[in-house]
Design an enzyme around this catalytic site. Structure first.
Site, PDB file in Angstrom:
ATOM      1  N   ASN A  32       0.869  -1.190   0.000  1.00  0.00           N
ATOM      2  CA  ASN A  32       0.000   0.000   0.000  1.00  0.00           C
ATOM      3  C   ASN A  32       0.904   1.238   0.000  1.00  0.00           C
ATOM      4  O   ASN A  32       0.765   2.132   0.828  1.00  0.00           O
ATOM      5  CB  ASN A  32      -0.946  -0.022   1.206  1.00  0.00           C
ATOM      6  CG  ASN A  32      -2.053   1.010   1.070  1.00  0.00           C
ATOM      7  OD1 ASN A  32      -2.413   1.413  -0.031  1.00  0.00           O
ATOM      8  ND2 ASN A  32      -2.569   1.460   2.190  1.00  0.00           N
ATOM      9  N   HIS A  37       7.360   5.556   1.286  1.00  0.00           N
ATOM     10  CA  HIS A  37       8.055   4.314   0.904  1.00  0.00           C
ATOM     11  C   HIS A  37       8.944   4.567  -0.315  1.00  0.00           C
ATOM     12  O   HIS A  37      10.076   4.081  -0.392  1.00  0.00           O
ATOM     13  CB  HIS A  37       7.052   3.225   0.501  1.00  0.00           C
ATOM     14  CG  HIS A  37       6.144   2.772   1.586  1.00  0.00           C
ATOM     15  ND1 HIS A  37       4.797   3.040   1.582  1.00  0.00           N
ATOM     16  CD2 HIS A  37       6.376   2.051   2.711  1.00  0.00           C
ATOM     17  CE1 HIS A  37       4.233   2.495   2.654  1.00  0.00           C
ATOM     18  NE2 HIS A  37       5.171   1.899   3.361  1.00  0.00           N
TER      19      HIS A  37
END
Ligand code: PAF
Length: 281
Positions: A32, A37
């Site tokens: 997700n 990230h």
């Protein structure tokens, strides 16, 4: 970019890099993915020859009433994003691949620093993180592993067991990525309603306000109380507002660099954030 779902496949994909002594960078995630990230992956890309990202929603780090079942699984979309930022190998194992069918009898438990902050609210959480991250480290055998500073306590736990167990890699902490309104990016932000999303940046605003107050010599306990009040008035249910040293020791007086920590719920969504405040005598 290759996607591997088995340990055997991952080992085969990494074999040429290992035999030519390439620098392997590793970013463990639960998928997700968001810009936070992707910034970890960009940093890995900058420092390493080969970049591996794992996507695995780890059941053993979720408590019984937490969001394991509902945690968004978005492998296809994540893979597109990872290809764009130059990931070489995505490792997306199943729970069976990761944990096998026989019972696991080994635990990894870091003491002291886990009996505080999120560790108090989420018993067993950091053991679950330590076990899965150690397993992933053994599978990937990276030179560098990248983690976000948003999960400051998690990063400290990982640094601790890497040092204690002589795991041969370097852990790199990457600064928090924020939305333009200051909200720390998190996969769980997606759970917020439109209204809650507008309220959520108050966490960062209250931390920045606290920084100003500390610099104006307001005492630390009062500063923490002010954050609590601001958040409560805005509709948050506060789990904790705390100050710790950079090594996560308790601190009563602002006489060295501190980290201010917040964990608070908006509806059922638990958000965490932190801010380091420098001490200047
Ligand atoms: O920070 C996370 O996303 C997870 O805790 C991690 C490090 C990938 C372990 O499951």
């Amino acid at each position: 970019m290759k996607t591997e779902t088995t340990i055997q496949g991952l080992t085969a994909s990494l074999s040429p890099a290992r035999s030519s002594r390439k620098i392997i960078g590793f970013v463990p995630t639960m998928g997700n993915l968001h810009e936070g990230h992707l910034n970890l992956v960009r940093e890995a890309r900058r420092l390493c020859d080969v970049v591996v990202v794992s996507i695995f929603v780890n059941p053993i780090q979720f408590g019984p009433n937490e969001d394991f079942e509902n945690y968004p699984r978005t492998l296809e979309h994540d893979s597109h994003l990872l290809a764009e930022v130059g990931c070489d190998i995505v490792f997306a194992p199943s729970v069976e691949q990761m944990y096998g069918h026989k019972p696991r009898l080994t635990n990894i438990s870091v003491s002291d620093i886990t009996n505080d902050l999120c560790g108090l609210q989420r018993p067993g959480h950091f053991d679950g993180v330590a076990v899965v991250v150690t397993k992933l480290f053994n599978m990937v055998q990276p030179n560098f592993a990248f983690f976000g500073q948003k999960d400051y306590q998690q990063l400290a736990v990982i640094r601790q067991f890497v040092r204690d167990l002589n795991i041969p890699l370097e852990v790199i902490g990457v600064p928090i990525t924020r939305a333009t309104d200051g909200l720390a990016l998190s996969s769980r932000n997606g759970y917020l309603t439109e209204e809650q999303r507008k309220t959520a940046p108050i966490i960062f605003q209250s931390l920045k306000e606290a920084e100003q107050q500390l610099k104006q010599a307001v005492n630390l306990a009062e500063v923490l109380e002010n954050i609590k009040q601001t958040l409560t008035q805005a509709g948050f249910i506060v789990d904790y507002v705390e100050a710790r040293t950079l090594d996560l020791d308790k601190i009563e007086v602002f006489n060295q660099d501190v980290v201010l920590f917040v964990a608070a719920k908006l509806g059922t969504t638990r958000l965490i954030d932190n801010l380091q405040v420098k001490y200047t005598a």
